[in-house]
Design a protein around this motif. Structure first.
Motif, short mmCIF file in Angstrom:
data_model
loop_
_atom_site.label_atom_id
_atom_site.label_comp_id
_atom_site.label_asym_id
_atom_site.label_seq_id
_atom_site.Cartn_x
_atom_site.Cartn_y
_atom_site.Cartn_z
N ALA A 95 0.83 -1.21 0.00
CA ALA A 95 0.00 0.00 0.00
C ALA A 95 0.86 1.26 0.00
O ALA A 95 0.52 2.25 -0.65
N SER A 153 0.69 3.94 -2.91
CA SER A 153 0.33 5.33 -2.63
C SER A 153 1.44 6.28 -3.08
O SER A 153 1.16 7.37 -3.59
N THR A 160 1.07 6.54 -6.81
CA THR A 160 -0.13 7.31 -7.15
C THR A 160 0.09 8.79 -6.89
O THR A 160 -0.27 9.63 -7.73
N LEU A 161 0.66 9.13 -5.76
CA LEU A 161 0.88 10.54 -5.43
C LEU A 161 1.85 11.21 -6.39
O LEU A 161 1.67 12.37 -6.76
N VAL A 209 5.20 9.81 2.89
CA VAL A 209 4.50 8.51 2.81
C VAL A 209 5.05 7.50 3.83
O VAL A 209 4.25 6.88 4.55
#
Length: 118
Positions: free
Chosen positions: A8, A12, A15-16, A31
């Motif tokens: 995850a 993430s 994605t960010l 993160v």
């Protein structure tokens, strides 16, 4: 649980950065801290961060260099579109066997060709 949090965290981060909500450097700092708190290691995050900086500084430096290098090359007009990767890759794969030594010369020549165009 930790495996899920690791996947995850990578998802993430990707994605960010890919949606341009955060720069790569900020995402590399924020993160892991957020996921460290989610994993329940809130009191040990400072010590883990210092250990991580010592162990992973060379990798972070290479990532930073790669980001800066490709940003400069893109701004200078040297994009990947200047060379047709797909057709040349298909040509090399069709003309050579799948073993490494016969493919080495065509790939190095294609690399030299790309280098000459940049």
């Amino acid at each position: 649980m930790l495996t899920f949090l690791g996947y995850a965290m990578v998802a993430s981060f990707m994605t960010l950065t890919m949606t341009k909500r955060m720069t790569a450097l900020v995402a590399l700092m924020v993160v892991p801290i957020v996921f460290g708190f989610l994993a329940g290691a809130g009191g040990q995050i400072g010590e883990m961060m210092m250990d991580g900086l010592v162990k992973l500084a060379p990798t972070a430096a290479m990532l930073f260099f790669g980001i800066i290098y490709f940003c400069i090359m893109t701004d200078a007009g040297c994009s990947i579109r200047s060379f047709d990767w797909w057709s040349s890759s298909r040509r090399v794969i069709r003309s050579r066997s799948s073993s490494a030594p016969p493919c080495l010369v065509p790939w190095s020549l294609s690399t030299a060709t790309v280098r000459q165009h940049t």
